[in-house]
Design a protein around this motif. Structure first.
Motif, PDB file in Angstrom:
ATOM      1  N   ARG A  13       0.919  -1.095   0.195  1.00  0.00           N
ATOM      2  CA  ARG A  13       0.091  -0.094   0.129  1.00  0.00           C
ATOM      3  C   ARG A  13       0.936   1.322  -0.075  1.00  0.00           C
ATOM      4  N   PHE A  14       0.573   2.192  -0.610  1.00  0.00           N
ATOM      5  CA  PHE A  14       1.293   3.450  -0.762  1.00  0.00           C
ATOM      6  C   PHE A  14       0.313   4.489  -0.162  1.00  0.00           C
ATOM      7  N   GLY A  15       0.874   5.483   0.728  1.00  0.00           N
ATOM      8  CA  GLY A  15       0.365   6.650   1.310  1.00  0.00           C
ATOM      9  C   GLY A  15      -0.457   6.177   2.421  1.00  0.00           C
ATOM     10  N   ALA A  28      -4.881   4.948   1.675  1.00  0.00           N
ATOM     11  CA  ALA A  28      -3.945   4.354   0.919  1.00  0.00           C
ATOM     12  C   ALA A  28      -4.218   3.696  -0.508  1.00  0.00           C
ATOM     13  N   ILE A  29      -3.379   3.755  -1.342  1.00  0.00           N
ATOM     14  CA  ILE A  29      -3.451   3.211  -2.608  1.00  0.00           C
ATOM     15  C   ILE A  29      -3.013   1.650  -2.306  1.00  0.00           C
ATOM     16  N   HIS A  30      -3.985   0.652  -2.926  1.00  0.00           N
ATOM     17  CA  HIS A  30      -3.456  -0.614  -2.786  1.00  0.00           C
ATOM     18  C   HIS A  30      -3.039  -1.129  -4.093  1.00  0.00           C
ATOM     19  N   ALA A  31      -1.611  -1.078  -4.256  1.00  0.00           N
ATOM     20  CA  ALA A  31      -1.072  -1.532  -5.425  1.00  0.00           C
ATOM     21  C   ALA A  31      -0.972  -2.697  -5.754  1.00  0.00           C
ATOM     22  N   LEU A  32      -0.658  -3.676  -4.740  1.00  0.00           N
ATOM     23  CA  LEU A  32      -0.665  -4.986  -4.661  1.00  0.00           C
ATOM     24  C   LEU A  32      -1.284  -5.661  -3.679  1.00  0.00           C
ATOM     25  N   GLY A  49      -0.187  -7.399 -18.010  1.00  0.00           N
ATOM     26  CA  GLY A  49      -1.318  -6.834 -17.349  1.00  0.00           C
ATOM     27  C   GLY A  49      -1.311  -5.358 -17.619  1.00  0.00           C
ATOM     28  N   GLU A  50      -2.174  -4.845 -17.910  1.00  0.00           N
ATOM     29  CA  GLU A  50      -2.476  -3.263 -18.085  1.00  0.00           C
ATOM     30  C   GLU A  50      -1.597  -2.385 -17.102  1.00  0.00           C
ATOM     31  N   SER A  51      -1.402  -1.130 -17.951  1.00  0.00           N
ATOM     32  CA  SER A  51      -0.884  -0.122 -16.933  1.00  0.00           C
ATOM     33  C   SER A  51      -1.488  -0.054 -15.684  1.00  0.00           C
ATOM     34  N   GLY A  52      -0.746   0.282 -14.595  1.00  0.00           N
ATOM     35  CA  GLY A  52      -1.248   0.369 -13.210  1.00  0.00           C
ATOM     36  C   GLY A  52      -1.702  -0.842 -12.306  1.00  0.00           C
ATOM     37  N   CYS A  53      -1.501  -2.015 -13.224  1.00  0.00           N
ATOM     38  CA  CYS A  53      -2.004  -3.195 -12.453  1.00  0.00           C
ATOM     39  C   CYS A  53      -1.050  -3.635 -11.386  1.00  0.00           C
ATOM     40  N   GLY A  54       0.428  -2.986 -11.104  1.00  0.00           N
ATOM     41  CA  GLY A  54       1.188  -3.337 -10.104  1.00  0.00           C
ATOM     42  C   GLY A  54       2.452  -4.284 -10.426  1.00  0.00           C
ATOM     43  N   LYS A  55       2.626  -4.054 -11.683  1.00  0.00           N
ATOM     44  CA  LYS A  55       3.600  -4.940 -12.130  1.00  0.00           C
ATOM     45  C   LYS A  55       5.104  -4.480 -11.475  1.00  0.00           C
ATOM     46  N   SER A  56       5.268  -3.293 -11.788  1.00  0.00           N
ATOM     47  CA  SER A  56       6.464  -2.718 -11.222  1.00  0.00           C
ATOM     48  C   SER A  56       6.713  -2.585  -9.705  1.00  0.00           C
ATOM     49  N   THR A  57       5.557  -2.597  -9.022  1.00  0.00           N
ATOM     50  CA  THR A  57       5.540  -2.556  -7.672  1.00  0.00           C
ATOM     51  C   THR A  57       5.942  -3.812  -7.320  1.00  0.00           C
ATOM     52  N   LEU A  58       5.583  -4.962  -8.037  1.00  0.00           N
ATOM     53  CA  LEU A  58       5.857  -6.291  -7.501  1.00  0.00           C
ATOM     54  C   LEU A  58       7.421  -6.504  -7.809  1.00  0.00           C
ATOM     55  N   THR A 204       6.162  -7.339 -19.436  1.00  0.00           N
ATOM     56  CA  THR A 204       6.226  -6.650 -20.627  1.00  0.00           C
ATOM     57  C   THR A 204       4.743  -6.249 -20.849  1.00  0.00           C
ATOM     58  N   HIS A 205       4.548  -5.383 -21.950  1.00  0.00           N
ATOM     59  CA  HIS A 205       3.326  -5.108 -22.342  1.00  0.00           C
ATOM     60  C   HIS A 205       3.152  -5.852 -23.876  1.00  0.00           C
ATOM     61  N   ASP A 206       4.050  -6.280 -24.173  1.00  0.00           N
ATOM     62  CA  ASP A 206       3.949  -6.933 -25.685  1.00  0.00           C
ATOM     63  C   ASP A 206       3.814  -8.517 -25.633  1.00  0.00           C
ATOM     64  N   SER A 260      -3.388   1.175 -22.186  1.00  0.00           N
ATOM     65  CA  SER A 260      -3.064   2.824 -21.731  1.00  0.00           C
ATOM     66  C   SER A 260      -4.422   2.978 -20.750  1.00  0.00           C
ATOM     67  N   ARG A 261      -4.067   4.050 -19.900  1.00  0.00           N
ATOM     68  CA  ARG A 261      -5.099   4.661 -18.906  1.00  0.00           C
ATOM     69  C   ARG A 261      -6.240   4.833 -19.457  1.00  0.00           C
ATOM     70  N   ALA A 262      -6.322   5.373 -20.678  1.00  0.00           N
ATOM     71  CA  ALA A 262      -7.701   5.668 -21.434  1.00  0.00           C
ATOM     72  C   ALA A 262      -8.619   4.525 -21.437  1.00  0.00           C
TER      73      ALA A 262
HETATM   74  N1  LIG Z   1       5.451   5.515  -5.061  1.00  0.00           N
HETATM   75  C1  LIG Z   1       4.192   5.277  -5.276  1.00  0.00           C
HETATM   76  N2  LIG Z   1       3.264   6.172  -4.716  1.00  0.00           N
HETATM   77  C2  LIG Z   1       1.870   6.088  -4.771  1.00  0.00           C
HETATM   78  N3  LIG Z   1       1.390   5.195  -5.636  1.00  0.00           N
HETATM   79  C3  LIG Z   1       2.131   4.391  -6.228  1.00  0.00           C
HETATM   80  C4  LIG Z   1       3.689   4.361  -6.264  1.00  0.00           C
HETATM   81  N4  LIG Z   1       3.981   3.431  -6.922  1.00  0.00           N
HETATM   82  C5  LIG Z   1       3.097   3.078  -7.818  1.00  0.00           C
HETATM   83  N5  LIG Z   1       1.798   3.608  -7.423  1.00  0.00           N
HETATM   84  C6  LIG Z   1       0.531   3.168  -7.702  1.00  0.00           C
HETATM   85  O1  LIG Z   1       0.508   1.812  -7.679  1.00  0.00           O
HETATM   86  C7  LIG Z   1      -0.325   1.289  -8.754  1.00  0.00           C
HETATM   87  C8  LIG Z   1       0.620   0.087  -9.392  1.00  0.00           C
HETATM   88  O2  LIG Z   1       1.503   0.752 -10.185  1.00  0.00           O
HETATM   89  P1  LIG Z   1       2.454   0.147 -10.782  1.00  0.00           P
HETATM   90  O3  LIG Z   1       3.762   1.177 -11.415  1.00  0.00           O
HETATM   91  O4  LIG Z   1       3.224  -1.008 -10.050  1.00  0.00           O
HETATM   92  O5  LIG Z   1       1.892  -0.363 -11.970  1.00  0.00           O
HETATM   93  P2  LIG Z   1       2.652  -0.999 -13.602  1.00  0.00           P
HETATM   94  O6  LIG Z   1       1.716  -2.273 -13.628  1.00  0.00           O
HETATM   95  O7  LIG Z   1       3.895  -1.232 -13.458  1.00  0.00           O
HETATM   96  O8  LIG Z   1       2.195   0.064 -14.622  1.00  0.00           O
HETATM   97  P3  LIG Z   1       2.897   0.367 -16.063  1.00  0.00           P
HETATM   98  O9  LIG Z   1       2.600  -0.818 -17.000  1.00  0.00           O
HETATM   99  O10 LIG Z   1       2.593   1.728 -16.560  1.00  0.00           O
HETATM  100  O11 LIG Z   1       4.378   0.343 -15.747  1.00  0.00           O
HETATM  101  C9  LIG Z   1      -0.777   2.403  -9.532  1.00  0.00           C
HETATM  102  O12 LIG Z   1      -2.276   2.666  -9.006  1.00  0.00           O
HETATM  103  C10 LIG Z   1       0.061   3.551  -9.165  1.00  0.00           C
HETATM  104  O13 LIG Z   1      -0.428   4.535  -9.291  1.00  0.00           O
END
Ligand SMILES: Nc1ncnc2c1ncn2[C@@H]1O[C@H](COP(=O)(O)OP(=O)(O)OP(=O)(O)O)[C@@H](O)[C@H]1O
Ligand SMILES: [Mg+2]
Length: 314
Positions: A13-15, A28-32, A49-58, A204-206, A260-262
């Motif tokens: 969770r962020f925030g 809090a944002i539930h990222a994962l 998975g699409e943008s924002g689904c939590g890949k980079s957080t993981l 990857t997105h691809d 895309s976010r769209a």
């Molecule tokens: N440092 C942070 N502070 C607050 N929220 C964050 C932070 N990092 C990520 N988030 C939120 O957590 C969620 C997951 O983000 P993440 O970057 O893991 O997605 P992603 O799948 O990697 O997206 P992309 O494909 O665009 O790279 C999103 O809602 C993002 O806005």
């Protein structure tokens, strides 16, 4: 085969908290929201998975760059990913390399600080690492901006290898590169995996990239893995309706996922996750139970193909 990387019930969770003592609490944002992963040597797990689904957080949690709110990571060295056994490779290699350090200096740092090698041994290893990624020893004297994107990504891979990891977490490692350069870097990664038995978590997105490189694929949606299986099975017969949507929306090889976010208009609010399946509001197969409880990642008949869905596709 023994696991080189294991994640259990990872949540981030962020925030949250308060900005000032008497201010209302921020949500809090539930990222994962609870991810389990197991990786063995020489295996590539693709994550889509699409943008924002939590890949980079993981990815950051797996590589020990950030700590989970809940759950745990266990790397091959018994540690939590910070010990060097898991290394992270970023999408933008130029931004991940310090512009003021020569390549030699950048790559020497993990040899010195991670492995504690004496100077002579470090000087011996540097050209070997360059050679492993297809670059000459002259690259060691140069600065990151002197290289093309593909070469810079090779340097970033060399730096990751310097720490002698068992696992590389590659976050969109070829997305910023031209298609012909992508193919070269993917070939390099495959060769390194064969030689060194490295495990890869490949984000990857691809879909054509993941199809080319992954043994297993995990599909993420809104902070969870909703389907996981051997790569071929996911492409041949997806079980989660979300995976079906992803595949249908990217019918042309090389086309990117609907990421895309769209098109994310119907995503739930990450500050207030729903009690049931997060895909329910978009799902063509939705039933009442989907909105009440969260489905676990289950195998049909105990096999390797698992989907988090009460009403999966046959
Ligand atoms: N440092 C942070 N502070 C607050 N929220 C964050 C932070 N990092 C990520 N988030 C939120 O957590 C969620 C997951 O983000 P993440 O970057 O893991 O997605 P992603 O799948 O990697 O997206 P992309 O494909 O665009 O790279 C999103 O809602 C993002 O806005
Ligand atoms: Mg990302």
């Amino acid at each position: 085969m023994s696991a080189v990387l294991q994640a259990r019930a990872l949540a981030k969770r962020f925030g949250g908290g308060r900005s000032l003592p008497f201010a209302p609490p921020r949500r809090a944002i539930h990222a994962l929201r609870g991810v389990d992963l197991d990786l063995v040597a020489s295996e590539t797990l693709g994550i889509v998975g699409e943008s924002g689904c939590g890949k980079s957080t993981l990815a950051r949690l797996l590589a020990g760059l950030d700590s989970p709110s809940e759950g745990s990571v266990r790397a091959a060295d018994g540690g939590d990913g910070r010990g060097g056994a898991v290394q992270y490779v970023f999408q933008d290699p130029a931004a991940s390399l310090n512009p003021r350090l020569t390549v030699g200096r950048a790559i020497e740092a993990p040899l010195r600080h991670r492995l504690g090698l004496p100077a002579g041994e470090r000087q011996r290893r540097l050209p070997e690492l360059m050679d492993a990624v297809g670059l000459g020893p002259d690259a060691l004297e140069r600065y990151p901006h002197e290289f093309s994107g593909g070469q810079a990504q090779r340097i970033a891979i060399a730096r990751a290898l310097a720490a002698e990891p068992r696992t590389l977490v590659l976050d969109e490692p070829v997305s910023a590169l031209d298609v012909s350069i992508q193919a070269q870097v993917l070939k390099l990664l495959r060769g390194l995996q064969d030689e060194r038995g490295l495990a890869y978590v490949f984000i990857t997105h691809d879909l054509s990239v993941v199809e080319a490189i992954a043994d297993r694929i995990a599909v993420m949606y809104f902070g969870r893995v909703v389907e996981e299986s051997p790569a071929r099975a996911i492409f041949a017969a997806p079980r989660h309706p979300y995976t079906r949507l992803l595949l249908d929306s990217a019918p042309v090889p090389g086309r990117r996922l609907a990421g895309s976010r769209a098109d994310a208009g119907e995503l739930p609010d990450p500050a207030n996750p729903p009690p049931g399946c997060a895909f329910a509001s978009r799902c063509p197969r939705v039933q009442a139970d989907c909105r009440e409880r969260q489905p676990d990642l289950d195998a049909a008949g105990g096999g390797a193909h698992r989907a988090a869905c009460f009403h999966p596709l046959a």
